[in-house]
Design a protein around this motif. Structure first.
Motif, PDB file in Angstrom:
ATOM      1  N   GLY A  98       0.797  -1.229   0.000  1.00 30.81           N
ATOM      2  CA  GLY A  98       0.000   0.000   0.000  1.00 30.81           C
ATOM      3  C   GLY A  98       0.825   1.271   0.000  1.00 30.81           C
ATOM      4  O   GLY A  98       0.304   2.349   0.297  1.00 30.81           O
ATOM      5  N   GLU A 100       2.456   4.606  -1.111  1.00 31.58           N
ATOM      6  CA  GLU A 100       2.051   5.636  -2.060  1.00 31.58           C
ATOM      7  C   GLU A 100       3.219   6.540  -2.456  1.00 31.58           C
ATOM      8  O   GLU A 100       3.311   6.986  -3.588  1.00 31.58           O
ATOM      9  CB  GLU A 100       0.931   6.471  -1.437  1.00 31.58           C
ATOM     10  CG  GLU A 100       0.275   7.441  -2.361  1.00 31.58           C
ATOM     11  CD  GLU A 100      -0.916   8.091  -1.707  1.00 31.58           C
ATOM     12  OE1 GLU A 100      -2.033   7.853  -2.177  1.00 31.58           O
ATOM     13  OE2 GLU A 100      -0.718   8.837  -0.712  1.00 31.58           O
ATOM     14  N   TYR A 120       1.276   5.847   2.929  1.00 32.01           N
ATOM     15  CA  TYR A 120       0.485   4.706   2.472  1.00 32.01           C
ATOM     16  C   TYR A 120      -0.877   5.175   1.962  1.00 32.01           C
ATOM     17  O   TYR A 120      -1.376   6.229   2.374  1.00 32.01           O
ATOM     18  CB  TYR A 120       0.299   3.711   3.620  1.00 32.01           C
ATOM     19  CG  TYR A 120       1.596   3.109   4.099  1.00 32.01           C
ATOM     20  CD1 TYR A 120       2.085   1.940   3.542  1.00 32.01           C
ATOM     21  CD2 TYR A 120       2.346   3.727   5.093  1.00 32.01           C
ATOM     22  CE1 TYR A 120       3.288   1.385   3.973  1.00 32.01           C
ATOM     23  CE2 TYR A 120       3.550   3.184   5.534  1.00 32.01           C
ATOM     24  CZ  TYR A 120       4.004   2.015   4.968  1.00 32.01           C
ATOM     25  OH  TYR A 120       5.198   1.479   5.397  1.00 32.01           O
ATOM     26  N   ARG A 121      -1.476   4.364   1.091  1.00 30.82           N
ATOM     27  CA  ARG A 121      -2.788   4.691   0.520  1.00 30.82           C
ATOM     28  C   ARG A 121      -3.860   4.884   1.590  1.00 30.82           C
ATOM     29  O   ARG A 121      -4.786   5.665   1.409  1.00 30.82           O
ATOM     30  CB  ARG A 121      -3.233   3.613  -0.464  1.00 30.82           C
ATOM     31  CG  ARG A 121      -2.541   3.702  -1.812  1.00 30.82           C
ATOM     32  CD  ARG A 121      -3.185   2.804  -2.859  1.00 30.82           C
ATOM     33  NE  ARG A 121      -3.155   1.399  -2.479  1.00 30.82           N
ATOM     34  CZ  ARG A 121      -2.179   0.544  -2.781  1.00 30.82           C
ATOM     35  NH1 ARG A 121      -1.152   0.955  -3.478  1.00 30.82           N
ATOM     36  NH2 ARG A 121      -2.240  -0.715  -2.389  1.00 30.82           N
ATOM     37  N   ASN A 122      -3.753   4.189   2.709  1.00 32.62           N
ATOM     38  CA  ASN A 122      -4.754   4.309   3.767  1.00 32.62           C
ATOM     39  C   ASN A 122      -4.549   5.549   4.646  1.00 32.62           C
ATOM     40  O   ASN A 122      -5.262   5.745   5.624  1.00 32.62           O
ATOM     41  CB  ASN A 122      -4.773   3.049   4.636  1.00 32.62           C
ATOM     42  CG  ASN A 122      -3.495   2.852   5.423  1.00 32.62           C
ATOM     43  OD1 ASN A 122      -2.593   3.692   5.416  1.00 32.62           O
ATOM     44  ND2 ASN A 122      -3.391   1.720   6.117  1.00 32.62           N
ATOM     45  N   GLY A 123      -3.573   6.389   4.302  1.00 33.92           N
ATOM     46  CA  GLY A 123      -3.328   7.627   5.033  1.00 33.92           C
ATOM     47  C   GLY A 123      -2.253   7.536   6.104  1.00 33.92           C
ATOM     48  O   GLY A 123      -1.855   8.549   6.667  1.00 33.92           O
ATOM     49  N   GLU A 124      -1.774   6.341   6.403  1.00 30.50           N
ATOM     50  CA  GLU A 124      -0.720   6.202   7.406  1.00 30.50           C
ATOM     51  C   GLU A 124       0.590   6.781   6.898  1.00 30.50           C
ATOM     52  O   GLU A 124       0.840   6.827   5.698  1.00 30.50           O
ATOM     53  CB  GLU A 124      -0.503   4.725   7.759  1.00 30.50           C
ATOM     54  CG  GLU A 124      -1.617   4.103   8.536  1.00 30.50           C
ATOM     55  CD  GLU A 124      -1.336   2.655   8.889  1.00 30.50           C
ATOM     56  OE1 GLU A 124      -0.158   2.218   8.796  1.00 30.50           O
ATOM     57  OE2 GLU A 124      -2.286   1.952   9.248  1.00 30.50           O
TER      58      GLU A 124
END
Length: 181
Positions: A98, A100, A120-124
């Motif tokens: 994931g 980015e 990361y794509r999930n915002g982390e």
């Protein structure tokens, strides 16, 4: 006092840096990285036709470390600090994890590893260390940006704008204790 003429600096200057030996100033303007001697002289284009990197570090090996947008995404890259040098990608995004983007390079003493941020794509966002010989990226701690501090410390910030320091072993590329705010 020294007055410098900065070539093609019609817009704002970004990432203004002294060279490690203190003889040149590097800066980003108009989609290019430039260098100009402190004592005066011609401006040199180090790298042109790049998008604005998220950060630039001019390291003691006389290379610029940056995170430009490249084919495949925003990754860490480096370029020797002289005209005509080629940009070399140092990391690759791992889409299966994931990732980015890879941002905010901070080379470590010894030249084998580099501290970085991974988005990361999930915002982390995580602080990680990249092994430049193997390409392996090891997440270390949740955080946004980090810098190595001589003496074995890693200074980092979080999304909540908190500042932490943690013991760090450069040879192992590993955190060796608990973060302290």
């Amino acid at each position: 006092h020294v007055a410098l003429t900065l070539r093609d600096a019609s817009g704002p200057l970004w990432y203004v840096r002294f060279s490690p030996d203190g003889t040149r100033i590097g800066y980003f303007a108009n989609d290019a990285l430039y260098s100009v001697p402190i004592g005066g002289g011609p401006t040199t284009i180090l790298l042109d036709s790049i998008t604005a990197p998220t950060s630039v570090r001019w390291w003691s090996d006389d290379r610029l470390y940056l995170s430009p947008a490249m084919p495949g995404g925003t990754v860490l890259a480096s370029v020797p600090a002289h005209a005509g040098a080629k940009l070399e990608a140092l990391t690759r995004l791992d889409s299966t994890k994931g990732e980015e983007s890879h941002l905010h390079p901070d080379p470590l003493p010894g030249g084998k590893r580099i501290i970085m941020s991974v988005s990361y794509r999930n915002g982390e966002r995580r602080i990680a260390v990249a092994d430049l010989e193997t390409g392996r990226i090891t997440p270390l701690v949740d955080g946004v940006r980090a810098r190595y501090v001589p003496g074995g410390w890693l200074l980092f910030t979080t999304r909540e704008a908190r500042l932490f320091v943690v013991p760090f072993d450069v040879e192992k590329g590993a955190i060796t204790g608990e973060p302290v705010q």
